[in-house]
Design a protein around this motif. Structure first.
Motif, short mmCIF file in Angstrom:
data_model
loop_
_atom_site.label_atom_id
_atom_site.label_comp_id
_atom_site.label_asym_id
_atom_site.label_seq_id
_atom_site.Cartn_x
_atom_site.Cartn_y
_atom_site.Cartn_z
N ARG A 59 3.50 10.87 -14.04
CA ARG A 59 3.36 12.18 -14.70
C ARG A 59 2.78 12.02 -16.10
N TYR A 60 2.08 10.93 -16.32
CA TYR A 60 1.49 10.67 -17.63
C TYR A 60 -0.02 10.94 -17.57
N PRO A 61 -0.50 11.90 -18.35
CA PRO A 61 -1.95 12.11 -18.38
C PRO A 61 -2.65 10.91 -19.02
N MET A 62 -3.82 10.62 -18.54
CA MET A 62 -4.67 9.54 -19.07
C MET A 62 -4.13 8.14 -18.77
N HIS A 63 -3.18 8.03 -17.83
CA HIS A 63 -2.62 6.73 -17.45
C HIS A 63 -2.59 6.62 -15.94
N THR A 64 -2.59 5.39 -15.44
CA THR A 64 -2.58 5.17 -14.00
C THR A 64 -2.04 3.76 -13.72
N ILE A 65 -1.95 3.43 -12.43
CA ILE A 65 -1.64 2.06 -12.00
C ILE A 65 -2.73 1.62 -11.03
N HIS A 66 -2.88 0.31 -10.87
CA HIS A 66 -3.95 -0.24 -10.04
C HIS A 66 -3.35 -1.02 -8.88
N LYS A 102 0.83 -1.21 0.00
CA LYS A 102 0.00 0.00 0.00
C LYS A 102 0.86 1.26 0.00
N THR A 103 1.95 1.26 0.76
CA THR A 103 2.86 2.41 0.80
C THR A 103 3.64 2.53 -0.51
N ALA A 104 4.09 1.39 -1.03
CA ALA A 104 4.79 1.40 -2.32
C ALA A 104 3.89 1.95 -3.42
N TYR A 105 2.62 1.57 -3.38
CA TYR A 105 1.67 2.05 -4.38
C TYR A 105 1.48 3.56 -4.27
N ALA A 106 1.37 4.07 -3.04
CA ALA A 106 1.17 5.51 -2.84
C ALA A 106 2.35 6.30 -3.40
N TYR A 107 3.55 5.83 -3.16
CA TYR A 107 4.74 6.53 -3.67
C TYR A 107 4.85 6.38 -5.19
N ALA A 108 4.46 5.22 -5.72
CA ALA A 108 4.49 5.02 -7.17
C ALA A 108 3.51 5.95 -7.87
N VAL A 109 2.31 6.10 -7.31
CA VAL A 109 1.31 7.00 -7.90
C VAL A 109 1.80 8.44 -7.89
N ASP A 110 2.50 8.82 -6.80
CA ASP A 110 3.00 10.19 -6.70
C ASP A 110 4.05 10.51 -7.76
N ARG A 111 4.68 9.47 -8.32
CA ARG A 111 5.72 9.70 -9.34
C ARG A 111 5.14 9.70 -10.76
N TYR A 139 8.29 -4.58 -5.91
CA TYR A 139 6.88 -4.48 -6.27
C TYR A 139 6.80 -3.90 -7.68
N ASN A 140 5.85 -4.37 -8.48
CA ASN A 140 5.82 -3.95 -9.88
C ASN A 140 4.41 -3.67 -10.36
N TRP A 141 4.31 -2.64 -11.22
CA TRP A 141 3.02 -2.28 -11.83
C TRP A 141 3.23 -1.90 -13.29
N LEU A 142 2.21 -2.16 -14.10
CA LEU A 142 2.13 -1.62 -15.45
C LEU A 142 1.46 -0.24 -15.41
N VAL A 143 2.00 0.71 -16.15
CA VAL A 143 1.37 2.03 -16.28
C VAL A 143 0.33 1.92 -17.40
N GLU A 144 -0.93 1.80 -17.00
CA GLU A 144 -2.02 1.47 -17.93
C GLU A 144 -2.85 2.71 -18.30
N PRO A 145 -3.46 2.69 -19.50
CA PRO A 145 -4.43 3.75 -19.83
C PRO A 145 -5.60 3.73 -18.85
N GLU A 146 -6.13 4.91 -18.57
CA GLU A 146 -7.22 5.04 -17.60
C GLU A 146 -8.51 5.40 -18.32
N GLY A 147 -9.56 4.61 -18.08
CA GLY A 147 -10.84 4.86 -18.73
C GLY A 147 -10.98 4.05 -20.00
#
Length: 527
Positions: A146-153, A135-144, A168-176
């Motif tokens: 800088r891509y509009p229309m993209h997010t991580i889950h 949960k903490t890793a995710y919060a810091y990853a989201v804060d970094r 910990y690993n995430w794909l930077v995915e399109p949002e919506g």
């Protein structure tokens, strides 16, 4: 007699088939659901279920005949339908009862397929190394980001080990939906879980397929799961929730585990079949589990998916007998605390990966009773069991002890995350992290000794790593050094890596300051 079919009827039939194709991705999901159901069900139950299905269809057909054939000419047909209804009900009872009994006992019989080893002493594993929770890793990853229309889950994170670090690993995915339909993934985010604040690395890549990527081909919305099933086999189950993103030779790969079943006449048990490997250009490749062991892209990755490990433990709950479990509750239970449930992927002193569970008795009993170790590099079902000889605090009561230790905390704004077992010289310790509700703030890291309930608390002040906590734990609160089996070379190497990384970061900061000063000096000279 000729059957006339109107154009309207044809159009309706085509429309229905088209809607069905849209909703099942070209009927692939429908075929996969049937194939998985057949592959995961014991052979005898498949036969009994088919008889039950036929009996139900016959019964429904007879009921329809009785309802709609009410004229005199169909009296004979109605009599036959009444007899068939009685026969189908008798078949349902005679076949349904043994089908229910076999389905009840199949979990108990499946335990015989699991190789169970009894341990005289526990395996030393380092839960401390997973210092920050997901949960903490995710919060810091989201804060970094800088891509509009993209997010991580948050729920699409996985964990593996690379160069002695927990990743910990995430794909930077399109949002919506519209972005998922028209845009590609922007890369991957890797977070080192060994220190706070966490080190976040963003690898920018245009990745052709993501977990949420969809493409409309005229017949259905295509996605990564469709291609994974066609690559691995339509009778496999693809575990998207256990996806792994790795970087090898500068290229990003998505690893999707595929599951099959060890099936006999009377029981079935899930086992890993292999992995579907998706590269950044959208190429799909199926790697059988035997070959994945030697594939460098899988280094540090658990070959056994977390979902399968938990199913093995769920099956093993019935090893005492189905009626012992149902009537007497003579078994164990796995309780979860926080947003990330058990098991936890941990390493022993030799670097081997294990899925670790800590189990408690069912009901109103909260002491730790068993520690289960499931080797993460295995193909054959295997569980190693250590039974604690003395009462140790269980995972479900850790929060109560922490609230006693920190009475001034505002617990309505805080969350207890990932009670991680650490075992040193046969002693169980819990590494418990207290974070803010959103995960961004690390309030404290507490080590709770399972037997004595003694707590060592680390309040977050600046940078802190798992090596700081481990050093305090090994030396003991009084400063007395404790011996840790076989830990000196491995932990010394990791300690040096931590120091080197910190020095590199400090040098980079100094270099940035130097460049800023040079720029200022250059500007002042020009003016």
């Amino acid at each position: 007699m000729k059957i006339k079919i109107s154009i309207t009827e044809v159009a309706v039939a085509v429309f229905i088939l088209y809607i069905l194709s849209l909703s099942t991705c070209g009927f692939i999901f429908l075929v996969n659901a049937v194939a998985v159901a057949l592959a995961s069900t014991p052979i005898v139950l498949v036969m009994l279920y088919m008889i039950l299905f036929i009996s139900i269809m016959v019964f429904i057909g007879c009921v329809l005949i009785k309802i709609f054939c009410d004229d005199y000419d169909h009296n004979e047909l109605k009599k036959k339908a009444g007899k068939m209804m009685i026969i189908s009900v008798v078949v349902l009872v005679l076949v349904g009862i043994p089908a229910f009994i076999i389905s009840l006992y199949s979990q108990e019989w499946a335990c015989t397929a699991i190789d169970v080893g009894r341990l005289e002493k526990p395996i030393n594993v380092m839960g401390i190394q997973r210092f920050i929770p997901i949960k903490t890793a995710y919060a810091y990853a989201v804060d970094r980001l800088r891509y509009p229309m993209h997010t991580i889950h948050l729920d699409e994170c996985y964990v593996y080990y690379a160069n002695g670090s927990v990743i910990y690993n995430w794909l930077v995915e399109p949002e919506g939906f519209w972005n998922e339909l028209t845009k590609k993934c922007k890369g991957v985010i890797l977070v080192d879980a060994g220190a706070y604040p966490p080190r976040v690395k963003i690898i920018e890549k245009n990745i052709d397929w993501g977990l949420h990527t969809v493409r409309f081909n005229g017949l259905f919305f295509d996605n990564i799961l469709v291609h994974a099933l066609l690559t691995a086999g339509i009778d496999k189950k693809i575990l998207l929730e256990d996806n792994v993103e790795v970087v090898y030779n500068g290229r990003v790969y998505i690893l999707l585990p595929a599951v099959t079943w060890m099936r006999t006449f009377m029981y079935s048990l899930p086992v890993p079949a292999g992995y579907v490997v998706v590269d950044e250009d959208g190429n799909f490749e199926y790697i059988p589990i035997e070959k994945a062991k030697d594939d460098p892209r899988f280094k540090g990755v658990p070959l056994l998916p977390e979902v399968v490990a938990r199913e093995w433990i769920g099956t093993y709950q019935f090893h005492t007998g189905v009626w012992n479990v149902i009537l007497y509750h003579n078994t164990f239970t796995i309780r979860d605390v926080g947003s990330n449930p058990q098991p936890y992927l941990l390493t022993d002193s030799k670097g081997r990966l294990w899925w670790v569970f800590v189990a408690e008795p069912p009901g109103e009993s909260y002491a730790s009773k068993y520690i289960f170790y499931v080797p993460a590099d295995t193909v054959k079902p295997a569980i190693y069991v250590y039974e604690l000889s003395e009462p140790n605090i269980g995972i479900s009561k850790l929060e109560s002890y922490l609230k006693q230790l920190h009475p001034t905390f505002d617990w309505s704004q805080l969350s207890v995350e990932e009670p991680m077992p650490t075992i040193l010289n046969g002693t169980l310790y819990w590494k418990v992290t207290v974070t803010t509700k959103d995960g961004r703030g690390l309030v404290s890291v507490d080590l709770v000794e399972g037997k004595s309930r003694k707590i060592i608390s680390f309040m977050q002040k600046g940078k802190i790593s798992y090596m700081d906590v481990l050093d305090k734990l090994v030396k003991g609160v009084t400063g007395e050094t404790r011996t840790v089996e076989e830990q000196t070379p491995i932990w010394r190497i990791r300690e040096l890596k931590e120091k080197i990384t910190a020095m590199i970061e400090e040098l980079q900061e100094l270099l940035e300051q130097l460049e800023q000063l040079e720029t200022q000096l250059h500007n002042n000279t020009r003016t």
